[in-house]
Write a protein that holds these residues in place. Structure first.
Motif, PDB file in Angstrom:
ATOM      1  N   ARG A   1       0.701  -1.308   0.143  1.00  0.00           N
ATOM      2  CA  ARG A   1       0.206  -0.263   0.443  1.00  0.00           C
ATOM      3  C   ARG A   1       0.608   0.947   0.198  1.00  0.00           C
ATOM      4  NH1 ARG A   1      -4.505  -0.366  -2.169  1.00  0.00           N
ATOM      5  NH2 ARG A   1      -5.617  -2.499  -1.873  1.00  0.00           N
TER       6      ARG A   1
ATOM      7  N   TRP B   1       0.875   4.656  -2.755  1.00  0.00           N
ATOM      8  CA  TRP B   1       0.776   5.794  -2.741  1.00  0.00           C
ATOM      9  C   TRP B   1       1.964   6.211  -2.850  1.00  0.00           C
ATOM     10  CZ3 TRP B   1      -1.348   4.101   3.458  1.00  0.00           C
ATOM     11  CH2 TRP B   1      -2.258   3.784   3.519  1.00  0.00           C
TER      12      TRP B   1
ATOM     13  N   ASP C   1       1.555   9.059  -5.410  1.00  0.00           N
ATOM     14  CA  ASP C   1       1.881  10.808  -4.776  1.00  0.00           C
ATOM     15  C   ASP C   1       3.292  11.529  -6.157  1.00  0.00           C
ATOM     16  OD1 ASP C   1       1.756  13.230  -3.563  1.00  0.00           O
ATOM     17  OD2 ASP C   1       3.665  12.210  -2.732  1.00  0.00           O
TER      18      ASP C   1
END
Length: 80
Positions: free
Chosen positions: A23, A27, A31
């Protein structure tokens, strides 16, 4: 019974750590793609599509930042 509890608890802990690691990597990649979009909504959509394309093509994580920067530059050239 004690061994069973230890095995189940250890397996659950390892799975959770693996899941959170995956995860966090996703992310971070998302980003990065959004930061290269510089707040432009259309470019954000484009960069997220490019991120999905990179995953589908099997681009290695080490090469991903350069690949996304190149995609951002191509967007800037096509936008001008």
């Amino acid at each position: 019974m004690d061994y069973f509890i230890i095995v189940v608890t250890t397996a659950a802990g390892l799975y959770f750590h693996w899941w959170i690691y995956v995860r966090i990597k996703r992310w971070m990649d998302r980003d990065l793609a959004l930061s290269l979009a510089e707040g432009d909504k259309a470019k954000q959509t484009y960069m997220l599509e490019q991120l999905a394309s990179a995953r589908a093509r099997g681009i290695k994580r080490r090469q991903l930042p350069a690949w996304l920067r190149q995609a951002a530059e191509q967007y800037a050239r096509s936008d001008s």
